[in-house]
Design a protein around this motif. Structure first.
Motif, short mmCIF file in Angstrom:
data_model
loop_
_atom_site.label_atom_id
_atom_site.label_comp_id
_atom_site.label_asym_id
_atom_site.label_seq_id
_atom_site.Cartn_x
_atom_site.Cartn_y
_atom_site.Cartn_z
N LEU A 182 -0.42 27.75 11.71
CA LEU A 182 -0.75 28.62 12.84
C LEU A 182 0.33 29.68 13.05
O LEU A 182 0.02 30.84 13.32
CB LEU A 182 -0.93 27.77 14.11
N THR A 183 1.58 29.29 12.90
CA THR A 183 2.69 30.23 13.06
C THR A 183 2.57 31.37 12.05
O THR A 183 2.74 32.54 12.37
CB THR A 183 4.04 29.51 12.89
N GLU A 184 2.23 30.98 10.83
CA GLU A 184 2.05 31.97 9.76
C GLU A 184 0.87 32.90 10.08
O GLU A 184 0.96 34.11 9.92
CB GLU A 184 1.81 31.23 8.45
N HIS A 185 -0.21 32.31 10.55
CA HIS A 185 -1.39 33.09 10.91
C HIS A 185 -1.06 34.08 12.03
O HIS A 185 -1.47 35.24 11.98
CB HIS A 185 -2.52 32.14 11.35
N LEU A 186 -0.33 33.61 13.04
CA LEU A 186 -0.03 34.47 14.19
C LEU A 186 0.95 35.58 13.82
O LEU A 186 0.98 36.63 14.45
CB LEU A 186 0.54 33.63 15.34
N ARG A 187 1.75 35.34 12.77
CA ARG A 187 2.68 36.36 12.31
C ARG A 187 1.87 37.51 11.69
O ARG A 187 2.17 38.68 11.89
CB ARG A 187 3.65 35.77 11.28
N ALA A 188 0.82 37.16 10.98
CA ALA A 188 -0.02 38.16 10.32
C ALA A 188 -1.04 38.77 11.29
O ALA A 188 -1.41 39.93 11.16
CB ALA A 188 -0.73 37.54 9.13
N HIS A 189 -1.51 37.96 12.23
CA HIS A 189 -2.52 38.43 13.19
C HIS A 189 -2.07 38.08 14.60
O HIS A 189 -2.57 37.11 15.18
CB HIS A 189 -3.87 37.76 12.92
N PRO A 190 -1.15 38.86 15.15
CA PRO A 190 -0.62 38.50 16.48
C PRO A 190 -1.71 38.61 17.56
O PRO A 190 -2.63 39.42 17.43
CB PRO A 190 0.48 39.56 16.73
N VAL A 191 -1.59 37.78 18.56
CA VAL A 191 -2.53 37.84 19.68
C VAL A 191 -1.81 38.42 20.89
O VAL A 191 -0.61 38.26 21.03
CB VAL A 191 -3.10 36.45 20.03
N SER A 192 -2.55 39.13 21.73
CA SER A 192 -1.94 39.67 22.95
C SER A 192 -2.28 38.72 24.07
O SER A 192 -3.37 38.71 24.60
CB SER A 192 -2.49 41.06 23.25
N GLY A 193 -1.32 37.89 24.39
CA GLY A 193 -1.57 36.91 25.44
C GLY A 193 -1.06 35.55 25.03
O GLY A 193 -0.55 35.37 23.92
N ARG A 194 -1.21 34.63 25.92
CA ARG A 194 -0.70 33.29 25.69
C ARG A 194 -1.80 32.42 25.08
O ARG A 194 -2.94 32.44 25.56
CB ARG A 194 -0.24 32.69 27.02
N VAL A 195 -1.46 31.68 24.05
CA VAL A 195 -2.44 30.76 23.46
C VAL A 195 -2.60 29.57 24.41
O VAL A 195 -1.65 28.86 24.71
CB VAL A 195 -2.01 30.29 22.06
N LYS A 196 -3.83 29.41 24.89
CA LYS A 196 -4.13 28.35 25.87
C LYS A 196 -4.53 27.07 25.16
O LYS A 196 -4.13 25.99 25.54
CB LYS A 196 -5.29 28.82 26.74
N ALA A 197 -5.35 27.24 24.15
CA ALA A 197 -5.85 26.07 23.44
C ALA A 197 -6.02 26.38 21.97
O ALA A 197 -6.36 27.49 21.59
CB ALA A 197 -7.17 25.61 24.04
N VAL A 198 -5.76 25.36 21.16
CA VAL A 198 -5.95 25.47 19.72
C VAL A 198 -7.06 24.49 19.37
O VAL A 198 -6.95 23.29 19.62
CB VAL A 198 -4.64 25.10 18.98
N HIS A 199 -8.14 25.03 18.82
CA HIS A 199 -9.29 24.19 18.48
C HIS A 199 -9.16 23.72 17.04
O HIS A 199 -9.07 24.54 16.14
CB HIS A 199 -10.59 24.96 18.67
N VAL A 200 -9.14 22.44 16.85
CA VAL A 200 -9.06 21.90 15.50
C VAL A 200 -10.26 21.00 15.24
O VAL A 200 -10.84 20.43 16.16
CB VAL A 200 -7.74 21.11 15.25
N ARG A 201 -10.63 20.92 13.98
CA ARG A 201 -11.70 20.02 13.57
C ARG A 201 -11.08 18.90 12.76
O ARG A 201 -10.32 19.14 11.84
CB ARG A 201 -12.74 20.77 12.74
N LYS A 202 -11.41 17.69 13.15
CA LYS A 202 -10.84 16.52 12.49
C LYS A 202 -11.93 15.77 11.74
O LYS A 202 -12.93 15.36 12.32
CB LYS A 202 -10.22 15.59 13.53
N GLY A 203 -11.74 15.66 10.44
CA GLY A 203 -12.70 14.93 9.62
C GLY A 203 -12.78 13.47 10.03
O GLY A 203 -11.78 12.85 10.41
N GLU A 204 -13.98 12.95 9.95
CA GLU A 204 -14.25 11.56 10.34
C GLU A 204 -13.46 10.56 9.50
O GLU A 204 -13.16 9.46 9.95
CB GLU A 204 -15.74 11.33 10.14
N LEU A 205 -13.14 10.96 8.25
CA LEU A 205 -12.43 10.04 7.36
C LEU A 205 -10.93 10.05 7.57
O LEU A 205 -10.20 9.25 7.02
CB LEU A 205 -12.71 10.40 5.90
N LEU A 206 -10.48 11.02 8.34
CA LEU A 206 -9.05 11.12 8.59
C LEU A 206 -8.69 10.21 9.75
O LEU A 206 -9.10 10.45 10.88
CB LEU A 206 -8.70 12.58 8.91
N VAL A 207 -7.97 9.17 9.44
CA VAL A 207 -7.63 8.20 10.47
C VAL A 207 -6.36 8.63 11.19
O VAL A 207 -5.32 8.77 10.57
CB VAL A 207 -7.44 6.80 9.86
#
Ligand SMILES: [Zn+2]
Length: 127
Positions: free
Chosen positions: A14-39
């Motif tokens: 995410l840090t790398e992504h934000l360095r390339a694509h900065p956002v104007s404002g505070r990140v409130k939430a980070v949405h992640v998808r978790k695979g069912e097989l990942l315990v």
């Protein structure tokens, strides 16, 4: 700790992504998808995220974890899609069966094994 290294990998990405694509404002939430097989423990993952983001621009952001069902790809018959689940009595949850539901062959996992960031919620700066 498993969750700690996963949170670390998420933060790195995410840090790398934000360095390339900065956002104007505070990140409130980070949405992640978790695979069912990942315990993992979602609680431990959120806690690791809280600790790791402390003192960074992502401090105070919340991890929103969304489950991703397992999907397989069958090399034998070309099937691609969701798997069948065991529904035996006595199980508290259905267990995905990693075989092709069409021909019964050994299938490769196509989805449901990873943790990935899908979106950010950003508080835009008000003028
Ligand atoms: Zn098949």
């Amino acid at each position: 700790m498993h969750e700690y290294s996963l949170a670390h990998a998420l933060l790195d990405g995410l840090t790398e992504h934000l360095r390339a694509h900065p956002v104007s404002g505070r990140v409130k939430a980070v949405h992640v998808r978790k695979g069912e097989l990942l315990v993992l423990s979602e609680e431990a993952l959120r806690e690791a995220w809280r600790i790791l983001t402390e003192g960074t621009s992502l401090a105070g952001s919340e991890l929103r974890i969304e489950p991703v069902p397992v999907a397989v790809r069958c090399p034998a018959c070309g099937y691609e899609g969701p798997v069948r689940y065991t529904d035996e009595e006595g199980w508290h949850f259905a267990v995905p069966v990693l075989a092709c539901p069409r021909c019964g062959g050994r299938a490769d996992v196509a989805a449901g094994r990873d943790l990935a960031i899908v979106a950010l919620s950003v508080d835009e700066d008000l003028p």
